[in-house]
Design a protein around this motif. Structure first.
Motif, short mmCIF file in Angstrom:
data_model
loop_
_atom_site.label_atom_id
_atom_site.label_comp_id
_atom_site.label_asym_id
_atom_site.label_seq_id
_atom_site.Cartn_x
_atom_site.Cartn_y
_atom_site.Cartn_z
N MET A 19 0.79 -1.31 0.06
CA MET A 19 0.00 0.00 -0.07
C MET A 19 0.82 1.18 -0.14
SD MET A 19 -2.87 -0.92 2.91
CE MET A 19 -3.31 0.88 3.18
N ASP A 20 1.99 1.05 0.46
CA ASP A 20 2.76 2.53 0.84
C ASP A 20 3.00 3.40 -0.39
OD1 ASP A 20 4.50 3.87 2.76
OD2 ASP A 20 6.12 3.47 1.15
N ALA A 21 3.42 2.91 -1.61
CA ALA A 21 3.48 3.67 -2.51
C ALA A 21 2.31 4.25 -3.16
CB ALA A 21 4.36 2.89 -3.67
N PRO A 22 1.29 3.41 -3.60
CA PRO A 22 0.19 3.74 -3.89
C PRO A 22 -0.25 5.10 -3.13
CG PRO A 22 0.09 1.56 -4.16
CD PRO A 22 1.36 2.02 -3.18
N VAL A 23 -0.11 5.01 -1.85
CA VAL A 23 -0.96 5.98 -0.82
C VAL A 23 0.13 7.20 -0.98
CG1 VAL A 23 -1.47 6.67 1.57
CG2 VAL A 23 -1.99 4.30 0.42
N HIS A 24 1.42 7.18 -0.72
CA HIS A 24 2.09 8.24 -0.50
C HIS A 24 2.78 8.69 -1.78
CE1 HIS A 24 2.32 6.43 3.52
NE2 HIS A 24 2.18 7.64 3.84
N PRO B 130 -6.55 6.99 -2.31
CA PRO B 130 -7.37 6.93 -1.15
C PRO B 130 -6.44 5.63 -0.33
CG PRO B 130 -8.80 7.65 -2.79
CD PRO B 130 -7.55 6.91 -3.40
N LYS B 131 -6.46 5.75 1.03
CA LYS B 131 -6.06 4.69 1.68
C LYS B 131 -6.92 3.14 1.72
CE LYS B 131 -4.42 3.04 6.38
NZ LYS B 131 -4.07 3.72 7.68
#
Length: 257
Positions: free
Chosen positions: A115-120, A125-126
C-alpha cells in the motif's frame, strides 16, 4: 510502443582497469502486451540495461522513451540529457521493477509494503489502496499473510509480495531482474508461475533470467546479450531451437551441459 531505447551507451570506472564500457550502443523496443526475455552470460550487461531503463543508472549517451515521450536524449556534444526531476518522477510511474533480493521494507507488514507507494507516491485513497492490495495478495495466494512481516515469509513468498507491490502502482511495463536467482529450486517454481500467469494476462514485461525453459515457454521475443551488445534476438523457438550466431550456439550448449 511502451518502451524505446536507442543507442544506449554506459561505462563504469574501475579502480585498476580504468574505463569499462558495459553497454555498447544497444537499441531495444518493447510493445504493449509483449514479454521479452533477456538472456546471456554474467557480465554481459543485462542487469545494467534494466537499471538504465528504470533510471537507477544514468546512461552516457542514447535515448530512452516511454510511450513515445522522451525521458533521455543525447545533446549535440554526444552526452545524455535527462528531463527535469519532476518529469522523471512522472516517467517512473510507467514501470515497476522486481529485484533479485526482494527489497521489501522489513519494518512494514506485507500489506503495508504493497500500500505504501500507491498512498504516498500516487496519493490514492488509503481504503482503495488497501482493497487493491488484498486483491493482489489473493492473486499471489498470500491473503492469509497480509499482516505478517517479510522476515516471517519464505524467499518465494517475499518475491511474490514484491511482484504484488510493483503491480499495485498500475505500471504499463514490469521489469524483472533475475527474479529467481536468490531462491532455491523448490521456491523458484512458485514465482515463475506468477510471472507466467501475468504473461497470459498480456502484462508487458521485460525479464532478465537464467531460467532457459521458462524464457522459451513464456516469451514473445528472446534477446541474447554478450559483451555489452545484442548478439541475437527473435522468436524463442528460433533463438533456442535454431540460433544463427555462433556465440549464441556456444552459450546455449554450455548452459545445457
Amino acid at each position: 510502443m511502451i518502451l524505446q531505447m536507442k543507442g544506449i551507451e554506459k561505462s563504469f570506472i574501475h579502480k585498476t582497469r580504468g574505463n569499462i564500457q558495459v553497454l555498447k550502443g544497444i537499441s531495444l523496443e518493447v510493445d504493449s502486451g509483449e514479454v521479452v526475455s533477456i538472456i546471456g552470460p554474467s557480465g554481459s550487461g543485462k542487469s545494467t540495461l534494466l537499471r538504465c531503463a528504470t533510471f537507477l543508472e544514468t546512461i552516457d549517451a542514447g535515448e530512452i522513451r516511454y510511450k513515445d515521450e522522451a525521458a533521455v536524449t543525447t545533446n549535440a556534444h554526444g552526452k545524455a540529457e535527462y528531463v527535469k526531476p519532476a518529469q522523471l518522477r512522472r516517467f517512473k510511474q510507467n514501470f515497476g521493477l522486481v529485484f533479485q533480493q526482494f527489497n521489501l521494507f522489513p519494518h512494514y507488514s506485507v500489506i503495508k509494503n504493497i500500500m505504501d507507494a500507491p498512498v504516498h507516491v500516487q496519493k490514492r485513497p488509503k481504503e482503495q489502496a488497501q482493497k487493491e492490495a488484498m486483491e493482489l495478495l489473493r492473486k499471489m495466494d498470500l491473503a492469509s499473510h497480509a499482516d505478517a512481516y517479510p522476515c516471517q515469509l519464505s524467499g518465494g513468498q517475499q518475491q511474490r509480495v514484491a511482484i504484488a507491490r510493483a503491480l499495485a502502482m498500475h505500471p504499463d511495463i514490469l521489469f524483472f531482474d533475475e527474479p529467481t536467482s536468490a531462491l532455491d529450486p523448490e521456491l523458484t517454481g512458485e514465482v515463475l508461475k506468477v510471472i507466467r500467469q501475468l504473461a497470459e494476462e498480456h502484462m508487458t514485461m521485460v525479464v532478465v533470467t537464467h531460467e532457459m525453459p521458462f524464457a522459451r515457454a513464456v516469451s514473445n521475443r528472446v534477446i541474447f546479450m554478450d559483451g555489452g551488445v545484442i548478439v541475437e534476438q527473435g522468436d524463442p523457438e528460433m533463438v533456442f531451437g535454431a540460433p544463427q550466431q555462433e556465440r549464441t550456439k556456444q552459450f546455449l550448449r554450455n548452459y545445457q551441459k
